[in-house]
Write a protein that holds these residues in place. Structure first.
Motif, short mmCIF file in Angstrom:
data_model
loop_
_atom_site.label_atom_id
_atom_site.label_comp_id
_atom_site.label_asym_id
_atom_site.label_seq_id
_atom_site.Cartn_x
_atom_site.Cartn_y
_atom_site.Cartn_z
N GLY A 6 0.82 -1.19 0.00
CA GLY A 6 0.00 0.00 0.00
C GLY A 6 0.85 1.24 0.00
N THR A 7 0.21 2.35 -0.18
CA THR A 7 0.95 3.60 -0.21
C THR A 7 0.58 4.47 0.98
OG1 THR A 7 -0.75 4.53 -1.61
CG2 THR A 7 1.16 3.61 -2.71
N GLN A 8 -0.25 3.96 1.88
CA GLN A 8 -0.64 4.72 3.05
C GLN A 8 0.52 4.77 4.03
OE1 GLN A 8 -3.61 6.33 3.44
NE2 GLN A 8 -3.79 5.75 1.30
N PRO A 9 0.65 5.89 4.76
CA PRO A 9 1.66 5.93 5.78
C PRO A 9 1.38 4.89 6.86
CG PRO A 9 0.39 7.95 5.76
CD PRO A 9 -0.12 7.11 4.66
N LEU A 10 2.43 4.45 7.52
CA LEU A 10 2.28 3.43 8.55
C LEU A 10 1.50 3.96 9.74
CD1 LEU A 10 5.61 1.52 9.03
CD2 LEU A 10 3.36 0.56 8.66
N PHE A 11 1.71 5.22 10.07
CA PHE A 11 1.10 5.78 11.27
C PHE A 11 0.44 7.09 10.90
CE2 PHE A 11 4.93 3.46 12.28
CZ PHE A 11 4.40 2.46 13.07
N PRO A 39 4.55 -0.89 3.62
CA PRO A 39 4.42 -0.46 5.00
C PRO A 39 4.92 -1.48 6.00
CG PRO A 39 2.28 -0.98 4.08
CD PRO A 39 3.27 -1.09 2.96
N SER A 40 4.75 -2.75 5.71
CA SER A 40 5.25 -3.75 6.64
C SER A 40 5.39 -5.08 5.92
CB SER A 40 4.31 -3.91 7.83
OG SER A 40 3.08 -4.45 7.40
N VAL A 41 6.42 -5.80 6.29
CA VAL A 41 6.64 -7.13 5.76
C VAL A 41 7.00 -8.02 6.94
CG1 VAL A 41 8.10 -8.58 4.33
CG2 VAL A 41 7.43 -6.33 3.51
N THR A 42 6.28 -9.11 7.08
CA THR A 42 6.59 -10.05 8.15
C THR A 42 7.28 -11.25 7.54
OG1 THR A 42 4.60 -9.36 9.30
CG2 THR A 42 5.60 -11.43 10.00
N ILE A 43 8.48 -11.53 8.05
CA ILE A 43 9.21 -12.69 7.56
C ILE A 43 8.89 -13.87 8.46
CG2 ILE A 43 11.48 -13.67 7.12
CD1 ILE A 43 12.43 -10.82 6.55
N LYS A 44 8.26 -14.87 7.86
CA LYS A 44 7.90 -16.06 8.63
C LYS A 44 9.01 -17.08 8.53
CE LYS A 44 2.98 -15.73 8.51
NZ LYS A 44 1.97 -16.60 9.09
N LYS A 45 9.25 -17.78 9.61
CA LYS A 45 10.33 -18.76 9.61
C LYS A 45 9.81 -20.19 9.64
CE LYS A 45 13.73 -15.59 11.21
NZ LYS A 45 14.72 -15.18 12.17
N ASN A 46 8.48 -20.32 9.80
CA ASN A 46 7.93 -21.67 9.79
C ASN A 46 7.48 -22.03 8.38
OD1 ASN A 46 5.94 -19.63 10.17
ND2 ASN A 46 4.43 -21.22 10.53
N ALA A 47 7.20 -23.31 8.18
CA ALA A 47 6.79 -23.78 6.85
C ALA A 47 5.45 -23.15 6.47
CB ALA A 47 6.66 -25.30 6.85
N ILE A 48 5.33 -22.78 5.21
CA ILE A 48 4.09 -22.14 4.75
C ILE A 48 2.90 -23.08 4.92
CG2 ILE A 48 4.36 -22.83 2.33
CD1 ILE A 48 3.36 -19.67 2.05
#
Ligand SMILES: Nc1ncnc2c1ncn2[C@@H]1O[C@H](COP(=O)(O)OP(=O)(O)OP(=O)(O)O)[C@@H](O)[C@H]1O
Length: 88
Positions: A6-11, A39-48
């Protein structure tokens, strides 16, 4: 890919991100916060496959390979899974 783009600001303007103590950091008066890109990316470490049912349904082909249809196991929501080859 499973992240929202997205292009919205985070806060909201005038509010900063929460610090590790859970308090909101306030920017200097008059300072506007602008965020560019994701705005945010979560890196997951468990199997999809822990969280998603991965189907063999191909939604399309990209330069990096197939984009597959997958479903979030808990919500049932449909997502597109995009593969990337990581170079050494
Ligand atoms: N969220 C989505 N929902 C449905 N189909 C999608 C989705 N994302 C991609 N696709 C399908 O997969 C195809 C390839 O997408 P992809 O984003 O991998 O293409 P690309 O532009 O070649 O990207 P890249 O260069 O990063 O591989 C798209 O043309 C589309 O048909």
């Amino acid at each position: 890919m499973l992240s929202n783009v997205g292009t919205q600001p985070l806060f909201p303007a005038g509010q900063g991100p929460p610090n590790p103590a859970g308090q909101t950091n306030q920017p200097p008066p008059g300072h506007l916060l602008h965020f560019h890109g994701r705005p945010s990316v979560t890196i997951k470490k468990n199997a999809i496959t822990d969280d998603y049912k991965v189907t063999s349904q191909v939604l399309g082909l990209g330069i990096n390979g197939k984009v597959l249809e997958i479903f979030h196991k808990k919500s049932g929501e449909k997502y597109a899974l995009k593969n990337f080859k990581l170079l050494p």
